[in-house]
Design a protein around this motif. Structure first.
Motif, short mmCIF file in Angstrom:
data_model
loop_
_atom_site.label_atom_id
_atom_site.label_comp_id
_atom_site.label_asym_id
_atom_site.label_seq_id
_atom_site.Cartn_x
_atom_site.Cartn_y
_atom_site.Cartn_z
N ARG A 250 0.60 -1.39 -0.34
CA ARG A 250 0.16 -0.37 0.08
C ARG A 250 1.40 1.16 0.12
NH1 ARG A 250 -5.33 0.76 1.12
NH2 ARG A 250 -6.14 2.58 1.61
N TRP A 251 0.84 1.97 -1.12
CA TRP A 251 1.04 3.04 -0.76
C TRP A 251 0.49 4.75 -0.64
CZ3 TRP A 251 4.50 1.90 -6.03
CH2 TRP A 251 5.42 1.49 -5.80
N ASP A 252 0.82 5.63 0.07
CA ASP A 252 0.22 6.85 -0.34
C ASP A 252 -1.34 6.23 -0.22
OD1 ASP A 252 2.44 8.18 0.00
OD2 ASP A 252 2.42 8.11 -2.63
N GLY A 253 -2.13 5.09 0.36
CA GLY A 253 -3.39 5.10 0.53
C GLY A 253 -3.88 4.70 -0.85
N VAL A 254 -3.31 3.77 -1.76
CA VAL A 254 -3.83 2.91 -2.75
C VAL A 254 -2.92 1.49 -2.38
CG1 VAL A 254 -3.49 3.08 -4.99
CG2 VAL A 254 -3.35 5.36 -4.54
N THR A 255 -3.47 0.49 -2.99
CA THR A 255 -2.95 -0.55 -2.94
C THR A 255 -2.29 -1.13 -4.42
OG1 THR A 255 -4.77 -0.76 -1.12
CG2 THR A 255 -4.15 -2.99 -2.08
N PHE A 256 -2.45 -1.98 -3.92
CA PHE A 256 -0.96 -2.60 -4.56
C PHE A 256 -1.16 -4.03 -5.09
CE2 PHE A 256 0.05 1.98 -6.01
CZ PHE A 256 0.33 2.06 -6.68
N ARG A 257 -1.53 -4.89 -5.73
CA ARG A 257 -1.57 -6.25 -5.43
C ARG A 257 -1.14 -6.87 -7.47
NH1 ARG A 257 -7.76 -7.34 -4.02
NH2 ARG A 257 -7.73 -5.71 -2.14
N SER A 273 2.62 -13.88 -17.74
CA SER A 273 2.97 -12.42 -17.72
C SER A 273 1.76 -12.11 -16.28
CB SER A 273 1.41 -11.45 -18.65
OG SER A 273 2.03 -11.98 -19.74
N CYS A 274 2.81 -11.37 -15.03
CA CYS A 274 2.09 -10.75 -14.08
C CYS A 274 1.11 -9.80 -14.47
CB CYS A 274 3.58 -9.87 -13.68
SG CYS A 274 5.19 -10.26 -12.74
N ILE A 275 0.27 -9.62 -13.47
CA ILE A 275 -1.03 -9.13 -13.59
C ILE A 275 -1.07 -8.40 -12.64
CG2 ILE A 275 -3.90 -9.75 -13.20
CD1 ILE A 275 -2.98 -12.69 -13.92
N LEU A 276 -1.19 -7.29 -11.85
CA LEU A 276 -1.11 -6.15 -12.16
C LEU A 276 -3.11 -5.11 -11.91
CD1 LEU A 276 0.71 -3.89 -9.41
CD2 LEU A 276 0.48 -2.56 -11.30
N LEU A 277 -3.01 -5.15 -9.62
CA LEU A 277 -4.47 -4.31 -9.95
C LEU A 277 -4.06 -3.79 -8.85
CD1 LEU A 277 -7.83 -4.47 -10.34
CD2 LEU A 277 -7.33 -5.81 -7.92
N VAL A 278 -4.65 -2.24 -9.33
CA VAL A 278 -3.80 -1.22 -8.29
C VAL A 278 -5.77 -0.65 -8.46
CG1 VAL A 278 -3.54 1.40 -8.66
CG2 VAL A 278 -2.45 -0.09 -10.05
N ASP A 279 -5.99 -0.78 -6.26
CA ASP A 279 -7.33 0.36 -6.45
C ASP A 279 -7.01 1.18 -5.50
OD1 ASP A 279 -9.71 -0.24 -5.74
OD2 ASP A 279 -10.30 -1.75 -4.53
N ASP A 280 -7.73 2.08 -5.07
CA ASP A 280 -7.52 3.17 -4.46
C ASP A 280 -8.72 2.91 -3.49
OD1 ASP A 280 -9.99 3.82 -5.57
OD2 ASP A 280 -9.19 5.99 -6.33
N GLY A 281 -9.70 2.32 -3.29
CA GLY A 281 -10.70 1.73 -2.83
C GLY A 281 -12.46 2.62 -3.56
N GLY A 307 -13.84 -9.67 -4.17
CA GLY A 307 -14.93 -8.75 -4.76
C GLY A 307 -14.13 -7.22 -4.62
N ALA A 308 -13.46 -7.59 -6.40
CA ALA A 308 -12.45 -6.76 -6.59
C ALA A 308 -12.66 -6.12 -8.30
CB ALA A 308 -11.08 -6.82 -7.52
N LEU A 309 -14.06 -6.11 -7.64
CA LEU A 309 -14.87 -6.15 -9.79
C LEU A 309 -16.14 -5.03 -9.27
CD1 LEU A 309 -15.68 -9.71 -10.99
CD2 LEU A 309 -13.85 -7.78 -11.66
#
Length: 408
Positions: A250-257, A273-281, A307-309
């Motif tokens: 988590r960086w500056d309130g943003v989640t990286f997975r 391939s690496c799969i990246l999800l960026v989520d600020d809520g 629940g990332a949809l």
């Protein structure tokens, strides 16, 4: 006297050059300090001497001209070396550049003792930090225009991540030093907190060498050790490679997975391939490299379980290839914005027309870097997309993006 004159000229020209070209070549000062005297005091006299001696003493004339050629060769090697050095882009606004140019003119026209402060302002104002930043809990995504390849920059308030490093070519040209490194410097701090190399295809990691050397990421992620020995050595010098699957922070309130997704037993390089999800809520961005339809199905199970949809911004898998962006993926993710990293008129036909229609069928806007230039989106303004070729193009660049360009 010569040094003071060159300093004054460089300071006076710097804002104008930055305003017109978007770069501030500080190396012009040492270049002019050498090239001016060398041409004036050595090369021109040698050439004139050779021309004068040619009718009466051909041997001496040839010696004089060869000497001039030898001096020019040495000077060009010096200039070529300077040309390889990075030219930092001006970070100040257009207003700051105009004020800096006005200060430079006042400095040159003012009294001899009063010119130092205006000229100093002319040097400093182009590099004044931009006023607008990224607030806590927000992030910015920029799909860089690297042609037929992949490079995406993700910024939070104080951190920077690069996903892929652009393509390289058999000729030796690569977009890491030509596009990615200057773009990172032009948009903020020229240092990366993380670099994700999705997989080892040349269109994704061809520019990784210069990126690793000049941006020195604090962490490097990838699906497996790099097969290229030089790339592997460069990664090792920065602390080694970390596997993608299952990493999160988590960086500056943003989640990286970096999502842990099961791969088929016979998976090809693309499917690793690496799969990246960026989520600020509130808004999610998904980057999935070159995965195909088989991995997309497994990815959907992971996203549903987490629940990332839905996903707000989607980088079209495999540049919009027909073997990716399956109907199930498009129907479940229902992205509002689809960014396609593909070169204009590329030989693969990316993005495939069926894929574009599929995305538009669920109400998504589809944008392509090859037609519209770099694409920049901010979670603070989710309905706005900046298309650099159309919205921020300098006056000398054509704004025509060809058939199929979004009218947004």
């Amino acid at each position: 006297v010569v040094v003071r004159a060159q300093l004054a000229i460089s300071a006076a020209m710097l804002p104008m050059v930055g305003l017109i070209t978007g770069s501030a070549p500080w190396s012009s000062l040492p270049a002019n300090l050498v090239a001016g005297p060398v041409i004036s005091l050595l090369v021109v006299p040698a050439v004139l001497l050779g021309a004068a001696l040619l009718p009466v003493a051909a041997t001496l004339a040839a010696w004089a001209l060869q000497t001039a050629d030898w001096i020019v060769g040495i000077m060009l090697r010096w200039l070529d070396w300077l040309a390889m050095l990075p030219s930092p882009p001006p970070t100040g606004s257009t207003v700051a550049l105009v004020l800096a140019q006005a200060a430079a003119v006042c400095g040159l026209l003012g009294p001899p003792r009063g010119h130092r402060l205006p000229l100093l302002l002319a040097l400093v104002l182009p590099f004044a930090p931009p006023a607008a930043g990224i607030a806590h809990g927000e992030y910015r995504v920029t799909a860089l225009d690297v042609g037929q390849g992949s490079a995406a920059l993700i910024d939070t308030g104080g951190r920077r991540l690069l996903y892929d490093a652009g393509p390289g070519f058999a000729s030796g040209f690569e977009t890491g030093s030509a596009v990615v490194v200057p773009s990172v410097g032009a948009t903020g701090r020229a240092r990366l907190d993380a670099l994700v190399l999705s997989h080892w295809d040349l269109d994704h990691v061809g520019g990784a060498g210069p990126v690793l050397e000049r941006l020195r990421p604090r962490q490097v992620f990838g699906p497996a050790p790099p097969p290229d020995p030089q790339l592997a050595a460069a990664v090792e010098r920065l602390g080694g490679l970390r596997r993608c699957d299952g990493q999160h922070w988590r960086w500056d309130g943003v989640t990286f997975r970096l999502l842990q997704v099961e791969r088929p037993a016979n998976a090809v390089d693309n499917d690793s391939s690496c799969i990246l999800l960026v989520d600020d809520g509130r808004h999610r961005t998904l980057l999935a490299g070159d995965i195909g339809a088989a991995v997309e199905g497994r990815l959907l199970h992971v996203l549903l379980a987490a629940g990332a949809l839905p996903v707000r911004v989607l980088f079209a898998p495999h540049h919009g290839s027909r073997t990716s962006s399956s109907p199930a993926l498009v129907r479940v993710l229902r992205p509002r914005l689809v960014l396609v990293e593909a070169g204009r008129g590329n030989r693969f036909g990316h993005p495939h027309p069926d894929v574009v229609r599929r995305y538009r069928g669920v109400g998504a806007e589809v944008h392509q870097t090859g037609r519209e230039g770099a694409l920049s989106w901010r979670s603070a303004a989710p309905d706005r997309l900046v298309r650099w070729r159309l919205d921020r193009a300098p006056y000398w660049r054509s704004r025509d993006c060809g058939d199929g360009c979004s009218s947004r």
